[in-house]
Design an enzyme around this catalytic site. Structure first.
Site, PDB file in Angstrom:
ATOM      1  N   LYS A  22      52.259 -37.958  81.195  1.00 14.00           N
ATOM      2  CA  LYS A  22      50.853 -37.703  80.806  1.00 14.00           C
ATOM      3  C   LYS A  22      49.973 -38.929  81.012  1.00 14.00           C
ATOM      4  O   LYS A  22      48.923 -38.845  81.647  1.00 14.00           O
ATOM      5  CB  LYS A  22      50.796 -37.284  79.334  1.00 14.00           C
ATOM      6  N   ASN A  23      50.410 -40.075  80.468  1.00 13.98           N
ATOM      7  CA  ASN A  23      49.506 -41.228  80.474  1.00 13.98           C
ATOM      8  C   ASN A  23      49.379 -41.881  81.852  1.00 13.98           C
ATOM      9  O   ASN A  23      48.481 -42.698  82.065  1.00 13.98           O
ATOM     10  CB  ASN A  23      49.910 -42.234  79.394  1.00 13.98           C
ATOM     11  N   CYS A 120      43.029 -38.169  70.496  1.00 17.31           N
ATOM     12  CA  CYS A 120      43.725 -38.326  69.218  1.00 17.31           C
ATOM     13  C   CYS A 120      43.095 -39.468  68.439  1.00 17.31           C
ATOM     14  O   CYS A 120      42.949 -40.577  68.955  1.00 17.31           O
ATOM     15  CB  CYS A 120      45.207 -38.630  69.443  1.00 17.31           C
ATOM     16  N   ARG A 125      39.746 -46.537  67.725  1.00 14.68           N
ATOM     17  CA  ARG A 125      40.246 -46.922  69.050  1.00 14.68           C
ATOM     18  C   ARG A 125      39.113 -47.567  69.849  1.00 14.68           C
ATOM     19  O   ARG A 125      38.396 -46.905  70.600  1.00 14.68           O
ATOM     20  CB  ARG A 125      40.843 -45.694  69.752  1.00 14.68           C
ATOM     21  N   ASP A 308      54.090 -44.889  70.767  1.00  8.70           N
ATOM     22  CA  ASP A 308      54.015 -43.430  70.910  1.00  8.70           C
ATOM     23  C   ASP A 308      55.329 -42.734  70.547  1.00  8.70           C
ATOM     24  O   ASP A 308      55.410 -41.505  70.594  1.00  8.70           O
ATOM     25  CB  ASP A 308      53.579 -43.046  72.335  1.00  8.70           C
ATOM     26  N   ARG A 400      48.683 -30.817  73.984  1.00  8.54           N
ATOM     27  CA  ARG A 400      47.949 -31.747  74.856  1.00  8.54           C
ATOM     28  C   ARG A 400      48.903 -32.595  75.672  1.00  8.54           C
ATOM     29  O   ARG A 400      48.541 -33.108  76.728  1.00  8.54           O
ATOM     30  CB  ARG A 400      47.077 -32.685  74.009  1.00  8.54           C
TER      31      ARG A 400
HETATM   32  N1  EPU Z   1      42.333 -52.476  71.685  1.00  8.13           N
HETATM   33  C1  EPU Z   1      41.231 -53.231  71.381  1.00  8.13           C
HETATM   34  N2  EPU Z   1      40.164 -53.139  72.221  1.00  8.13           N
HETATM   35  C2  EPU Z   1      40.163 -52.337  73.318  1.00  8.13           C
HETATM   36  C3  EPU Z   1      41.294 -51.584  73.620  1.00  8.13           C
HETATM   37  C4  EPU Z   1      42.370 -51.658  72.760  1.00  8.13           C
HETATM   38  O1  EPU Z   1      41.203 -53.966  70.406  1.00  8.13           O
HETATM   39  O2  EPU Z   1      39.159 -52.322  74.036  1.00  8.13           O
HETATM   40  C5  EPU Z   1      43.505 -52.556  70.800  1.00  8.13           C
HETATM   41  C6  EPU Z   1      43.770 -51.219  70.102  1.00  8.13           C
HETATM   42  O3  EPU Z   1      43.014 -51.099  68.923  1.00  8.13           O
HETATM   43  C7  EPU Z   1      45.256 -51.288  69.860  1.00  8.13           C
HETATM   44  C8  EPU Z   1      45.780 -52.100  71.057  1.00  8.13           C
HETATM   45  O4  EPU Z   1      44.650 -52.752  71.606  1.00  8.13           O
HETATM   46  O5  EPU Z   1      45.503 -51.982  68.686  1.00  8.13           O
HETATM   47  C9  EPU Z   1      46.445 -51.302  72.153  1.00  8.13           C
HETATM   48  O6  EPU Z   1      45.610 -50.242  72.588  1.00  8.13           O
HETATM   49  P1  EPU Z   1      45.621 -49.729  74.096  1.00  8.13           P
HETATM   50  O7  EPU Z   1      44.317 -50.070  74.707  1.00  8.13           O
HETATM   51  O8  EPU Z   1      46.863 -50.212  74.763  1.00  8.13           O
HETATM   52  O9  EPU Z   1      45.683 -48.167  73.909  1.00  8.13           O
HETATM   53  P2  EPU Z   1      45.024 -47.065  74.847  1.00  8.13           P
HETATM   54  O10 EPU Z   1      45.010 -47.530  76.237  1.00  8.13           O
HETATM   55  O11 EPU Z   1      43.742 -46.565  74.272  1.00  8.13           O
HETATM   56  C10 EPU Z   1      47.228 -45.895  75.515  1.00  8.13           C
HETATM   57  C11 EPU Z   1      47.821 -44.525  75.378  1.00  8.13           C
HETATM   58  C12 EPU Z   1      48.190 -44.292  73.912  1.00  8.13           C
HETATM   59  C13 EPU Z   1      49.155 -45.390  73.451  1.00  8.13           C
HETATM   60  C14 EPU Z   1      48.553 -46.776  73.714  1.00  8.13           C
HETATM   61  C15 EPU Z   1      49.518 -47.911  73.420  1.00  8.13           C
HETATM   62  C16 EPU Z   1      46.671 -43.300  77.085  1.00  8.13           C
HETATM   63  C17 EPU Z   1      45.682 -42.252  77.433  1.00  8.13           C
HETATM   64  N3  EPU Z   1      46.840 -43.535  75.794  1.00  8.13           N
HETATM   65  O12 EPU Z   1      46.064 -45.901  74.692  1.00  8.13           O
HETATM   66  O13 EPU Z   1      48.889 -43.067  73.927  1.00  8.13           O
HETATM   67  O14 EPU Z   1      49.391 -45.258  72.076  1.00  8.13           O
HETATM   68  O15 EPU Z   1      48.179 -46.880  75.094  1.00  8.13           O
HETATM   69  O16 EPU Z   1      50.657 -47.792  74.182  1.00  8.13           O
HETATM   70  O17 EPU Z   1      47.316 -43.876  77.954  1.00  8.13           O
HETATM   71  C18 EPU Z   1      49.609 -40.991  73.139  1.00  8.13           C
HETATM   72  O18 EPU Z   1      50.030 -40.748  74.274  1.00  8.13           O
HETATM   73  O19 EPU Z   1      49.885 -40.289  72.133  1.00  8.13           O
HETATM   74  C19 EPU Z   1      48.743 -42.147  72.921  1.00  8.13           C
HETATM   75  C20 EPU Z   1      47.982 -42.309  71.866  1.00  8.13           C
END
Ligand code: EPU
Length: 427
Positions: A22-23, A120, A125, A308, A400
């Site tokens: 998915k991701n 989610c 976020r 995750d 999803r």
């Molecule tokens: N963070 C910041 N600022 C940002 C972005 C992130 O402070 O601009 C912080 C977040 O608050 C968090 C950490 O950095 O504490 C990591 O967040 P990350 O940006 O890695 O998360 P994401 O890219 O929004 C993706 C996956 C999530 C998964 C996270 C961590 C996708 C679409 N989503 O989210 O997946 O939990 O990486 O591995 O790729 C899921 O699949 O259920 C899911 C939530």
């Protein structure tokens, strides 16, 4: 409204196949916007998030065709996308990964106007790091009441340093930089398998990206990106979820179409619980015969234990003998589902980012909610191990991210079905 009804305590036996990640898919599909020719993407998971991002691309003017009617193979022709503005607010607000359109449109047009993403919401976020990356490349970012606007006169390759490791910001920086003149260096990049998959996809179109999967990614901007055919990697978290399901329910299942190295941290923790995991070239066999043992888990960016998989492991460890400790170190809070597990008899005490789990073998069925995608997967795992019947509502979150979860789990012996009910009648 639909819900899952699960009668627990069936041991699981047989084989199950894992779908595309998915991701990775939700980043690779928006990346096609950058191409100057049509692309074919294979091994797409048939899940809601993928259909939403494909609908968004169609709405933007791309031609999207499933090959031979097979929803796992799609041809996307992005040449009809002529505007940097995304106007389908409702679709964009349905998913988190719509934020990849910011990087892709900035990379293509030098500007972007995209509604706020949804998805989610287990905790706040932020996207400040994504915006920082765009600004470093030379874009001005405006947060409007309902949209994010990126503008630029000229983008230039630069050094982007992330003080927090972020999957989304790393991907968005790659998307924005791939066609930008000069050299972009992303320092403290995320290293998840889907980061490498996105880089491989972009390189298949002629991009010049080196170092994906390490802390430093180097990108030399190219002028054009050509057509390609690309197959998405297997879903690490879907595989891990089924591994945890077998460990919770007991049994012996071959989980096929996986990359075992992507599962190393999950495999290691399952082995700590006494579960046997055998590794093959593209499969893992999970065997659980004896009582589960407690263990401690700490979530970390890849190659650490994935956040995750945290809710699924808390569900699993709720059924293990002894006291386990699970520490969430990626998200500020990701334990809001724990009261749902308590309804099933789980004994868990939260203390900040730590869950103390006092395992017991007699979880019992209850009416619970899937609060988000992985929290929903945790409910399924607890229900498979519990005595009696569990009803899980809000299954749209689960669907999803998990393709054909009912069919897959039924095929290995789980007693799980989907039923339609009238809201509030029996809640
Ligand atoms: N963070 C910041 N600022 C940002 C972005 C992130 O402070 O601009 C912080 C977040 O608050 C968090 C950490 O950095 O504490 C990591 O967040 P990350 O940006 O890695 O998360 P994401 O890219 O929004 C993706 C996956 C999530 C998964 C996270 C961590 C996708 C679409 N989503 O989210 O997946 O939990 O990486 O591995 O790729 C899921 O699949 O259920 C899911 C939530």
């Amino acid at each position: 409204m639909d819900k899952f009804v699960i009668n627990g305590r069936n041991k699981l036996y047989g084989e199950i196949s894992v779908s595309g990640a998915k991701n990775a898919a939700v980043a690779i599909i928006p990346a096609v916007v950058l191409a100057d020719e049509p692309c074919v993407i294979e091994n797409l998971p048939k899940i809601k998030d993928v259909s939403v991002i494909l609908s968004i691309l169609k709405h933007m003017g791309a031609e999207v065709t499933f090959i031979d009617g097979d929803e796992s193979r799609v041809r996307i022709d992005p040449t009809g996308i002529t505007s940097h503005k995304v106007t389908c607010d409702k679709l964009v607000g349905d998913m988190r990964a719509s934020y990849y359109l910011l990087g892709a449109l900035l990379g293509k047009f030098g500007k972007a106007l995209v509604p706020f993403p949804g998805g989610c919401s287990f905790c706040e976020r932020p996207i400040n790091l994504h915006l920082k990356a765009f600004e470093t490349l030379g874009a001005a970012c405006n947060i409007l009441p309902t949209h994010i606007e990126l503008m630029s006169d000229k983008l230039e390759g630069r050094q982007i340093y992330f003080d927090v490791v972020s999957v989304g910001a790393t991907m968005n920086a790659m998307l924005a930089a791939v066609k930008v003149p000069g050299k972009t260096v992303i320092d403290r990049a995320a290293k998840e398998p889907h980061i490498v998959d996105l880089a491989n996809f972009l390189n298949s179109m002629g991009a010049n990206i080196k170092g994906a999967g390490t802390d430093v990614i180097k990108i030399r901007g190219v002028e054009r990106l050509h057509s390609c055919t690309y197959s998405i990697i297997p879903d690490q978290i879907e595989a891990g979820t089924y591994m945890a399901a077998v460990a919770a329910a007991g049994g012996n299942v071959l989980i096929k179409d996986v990359i075992p190295e992507h599962l190393d941290s999950i495999t290691a923790k399952l082995r700590d619980t006494g579960t046997i995991v055998e590794e093959y070239d593209e499969a893992v066999r999970v065997i659980r015969e004896d009582e589960l043992k407690s263990c401690n888990v700490k979530t970390m960016p890849h190659p650490g234990f994935p956040t995750d998989m945290q809710p699924q492991f808390v569900a699993l460890l709720s059924t293990a003998h002894g006291r386990s400790r699970v520490m969430e170190c990626v998200w500020e809070s990701r334990f809001s589902y724990i009261p749902q597990l308590r309804k099933m008899g789980a004994d868990i005490i939260e203390n900040g980012n730590i869950a103390h789990i006092y395992g017991k073998q007699d979880l019992c069925g209850a009416k619970v909610h899937a609060l988000d995608l992985r929290a929903g997967a945790a409910m399924v795992i607890a229900a498979l191990a519990a005595y009696g019947t569990t009803e899980i509502s809000d299954i749209r979150y689960i669907e999803r991210g998990y393709e054909k979860i009912i069919e897959k789990l039924s095929s290995i012996g789980a007693d799980i079905r989907r039923v339609t009910y009238k809201e509030n009648v029996d809640e």
